[in-house]
Design a protein around this motif. Structure first.
Motif, PDB file in Angstrom:
ATOM      1  N   ARG A   1      -2.128   2.476  -2.109  1.00 39.40           N
ATOM      2  CA  ARG A   1      -2.747   1.195  -1.524  1.00 39.40           C
ATOM      3  C   ARG A   1      -2.843   0.148  -2.506  1.00 39.40           C
ATOM      4  O   ARG A   1      -2.834  -1.195  -2.285  1.00 39.40           O
ATOM      5  CB  ARG A   1      -4.046   1.051  -0.984  1.00 39.40           C
TER       6      ARG A   1
ATOM      7  N   VAL B   1      -8.891   6.870  -5.620  1.00 36.35           N
ATOM      8  CA  VAL B   1      -7.943   6.997  -4.157  1.00 36.35           C
ATOM      9  C   VAL B   1      -7.213   6.046  -3.820  1.00 36.35           C
ATOM     10  O   VAL B   1      -6.142   6.101  -3.170  1.00 36.35           O
ATOM     11  CB  VAL B   1      -9.301   6.832  -3.278  1.00 36.35           C
ATOM     12  N   SER B   2      -7.547   4.761  -4.287  1.00 37.30           N
ATOM     13  CA  SER B   2      -6.187   3.637  -3.824  1.00 37.30           C
ATOM     14  C   SER B   2      -4.943   4.032  -4.589  1.00 37.30           C
ATOM     15  O   SER B   2      -4.002   3.672  -3.978  1.00 37.30           O
ATOM     16  CB  SER B   2      -6.939   2.381  -4.540  1.00 37.30           C
ATOM     17  N   ARG B   3      -5.079   4.473  -5.769  1.00 39.18           N
ATOM     18  CA  ARG B   3      -3.786   4.892  -6.286  1.00 39.18           C
ATOM     19  C   ARG B   3      -2.942   5.904  -5.509  1.00 39.18           C
ATOM     20  O   ARG B   3      -1.985   6.013  -5.288  1.00 39.18           O
ATOM     21  CB  ARG B   3      -3.794   5.013  -7.860  1.00 39.18           C
ATOM     22  N   LEU B   4      -3.815   6.900  -5.440  1.00 37.46           N
ATOM     23  CA  LEU B   4      -3.391   8.358  -4.673  1.00 37.46           C
ATOM     24  C   LEU B   4      -2.781   7.950  -3.436  1.00 37.46           C
ATOM     25  O   LEU B   4      -1.637   8.452  -2.906  1.00 37.46           O
ATOM     26  CB  LEU B   4      -4.576   9.355  -4.452  1.00 37.46           C
ATOM     27  N   THR B   5      -3.545   7.042  -2.444  1.00 39.00           N
ATOM     28  CA  THR B   5      -2.923   6.618  -1.340  1.00 39.00           C
ATOM     29  C   THR B   5      -1.990   5.723  -1.104  1.00 39.00           C
ATOM     30  O   THR B   5      -1.313   5.029  -0.269  1.00 39.00           O
ATOM     31  CB  THR B   5      -4.140   6.208  -0.319  1.00 39.00           C
TER      32      THR B   5
END
Length: 421
Positions: A25, A19-23
């Protein structure tokens, strides 16, 4: 067998990282590890059981030493895992260990403040220790506090195998209770090692050796005998001779500077402990051209490239400036003061920026005005631009070097990776 709790922690951590990579961040390593460790506090211990763990730690050079050691061991029989991104807290180490597919060798860079906390769960077979110097005093505290914490660790674990820099009194004081192989690396930065770490008296230095002589009222603390000695050539930034048990090996790298030769010397001795000959280790390390962006060539957008170097504290800046001083390069000094850099910029006055006299210089980064004041104190009359790339474009000539503090360097590294096809 991995427990259900650990398996759930690993799956949850991987999802958080994705999720961190996709967003956008971040790279996901830190948040992934935080989630894993929160759900399964024993994850480090459980995951490390199948690995022979090597810990590399120091104030300066741990990322490069780790990378060079990985390359030196690439032909060994051990499958190798490592925290190549430089995420060196428990949160960065957990995903690396959790991602291991089989038993092997885990070569882990570990933050100097965290070493004492991870020794028990990681149960390392070897520690490689470089230097201790002042760095982010608002977060780390002073050097002797870190050295004292390490010393307590080795007193409690005297059988720990260590390869350590005998030229740093703080390292020697910390590691002496362990089972140590000493490597003499020489020392250009002594400002954090003026006093004896044992009794507090002024050390007596002669060239690269030090002593606290009893006949002068000292305690007898002295530089230990080393099994390996690094001797720099006349052009000390390009090559050196590494003497190991009376046998000489030429050490030459694609990476720049005296400091990287010192990092490599530690890696050679460490690789030799795993059966890799110094000659072969040096040959394998010589192919490394940059480490996590250190020494990257960053396009400026005007047909020129800039060499980018990382410098985080007075010791590191001094090494870099000594390397740049005799060279025909124009220099951007780029400094931020975020949490990861240390918010206190008073260290700027401990750095010998006078070494840049004769070079065209620019002050950049979020603290470009602080940098400009410091450079003007040395009559350097810098160009001022908060954007280091824009600042570099304003310098003339084809040889441009950007020297950046940690978060500014990280931002430039992101640009570099995005520029690659």
């Amino acid at each position: 067998m991995t427990s259900l709790r650990t398996r759930v922690a690993i799956s949850s951590g991987r999802m958080a990282g994705a999720v961190s990579r996709l967003t956008g961040r971040g790279q996901g390593a830190t948040i992934s590890g935080r989630v894993m460790n929160a759900i399964a506090p024993n994850l480090l211990r459980d995951s490390a059981q199948s690995q022979k763990v090597v810990i590399v730690s120091s104030t300066n050079g741990k990322t490069t030493t780790t990378r060079l050691l990985v390359d030196a061991l690439v032909e060994s029989d051990f499958p190798i895992i490592t925290n190549a991104t430089g995420a060196n807290l428990a949160s960065g180490i957990a995903p690396v260990l959790a991602g291991a597919k089989q038993s092997g060798l885990a070569i882990l860079e570990v933050d100097e403040r965290v070493v004492s906390k991870v020794i028990d769960p990681l149960n390392p077979v070897l520690l490689v220790l470089g230097n201790l110097s002042r760095d982010q005093l608002d977060r780390y505290g002073e050097v002797h506090a870190v050295s004292a914490a390490w010393r307590k660790l080795f007193i409690a674990n005297p059988s720990l195998a260590v390869i350590a820099n005998s030229s740093d009194p703080n390292i020697v004081w910390a590691a002496s209770p362990g089972t140590v192989t000493w490597v003499a690396l020489g020392r250009s930065w002594r400002e954090d090692a003026n006093t004896c770490p044992s009794c507090g008296r002024l050390l007596e230095w002669t060239n690269d050796s030090y002593d606290c002589p009893i006949d002068n009222g000292g305690c007898g603390f002295t530089q230990p005998e080393a099994v390996a000695h690094l001797n720099f050539s006349e052009d000390e930034n390009e090559s050196a001779t590494l003497l190991i048990q009376e046998k000489s090996h030429e050490l030459r790298l694609a990476l720049p500077g005296k400091w990287n030769l010192a990092n490599a010397a530690l890696a050679v001795v460490a690789a030799n402990s795993f059966g890799v000959t110094p000659k072969r280790a040096i040959a394998l390390m010589a192919t490394v051209t940059n480490v996590a962006g250190r020494n990257m060539k960053l396009p400026l957008g005007d047909g020129r490239n800039a060499q980018v170097l990382l410098a985080k504290n007075p010791a590191g800046w001094t090494e870099v400036l000594q390397y740049l001083s005799p060279r025909s390069t124009q220099v951007v000094v780029a400094v931020n003061a975020r949490v990861a850099d240390g918010k206190d910029t008073s260290w700027l006055y401990d750095v010998p920026y006078q070494l840049l006299r004769g070079h065209s210089v620019a002050a950049a980064g979020e603290r470009c005005l602080d940098v400009a004041v410091r450079l003007n104190a040395e009559d350097l009359n810098p160009i001022i631009d908060s954007d280091p790339i824009a600042a570099a474009r304003r310098l003339k000539g084809d040889d441009i070097t950007i020297v950046a503090s940690y978060t500014q360097f990280s931002a430039l590294y992101d640009k570099y990776r995005k520029s690659k096809p």
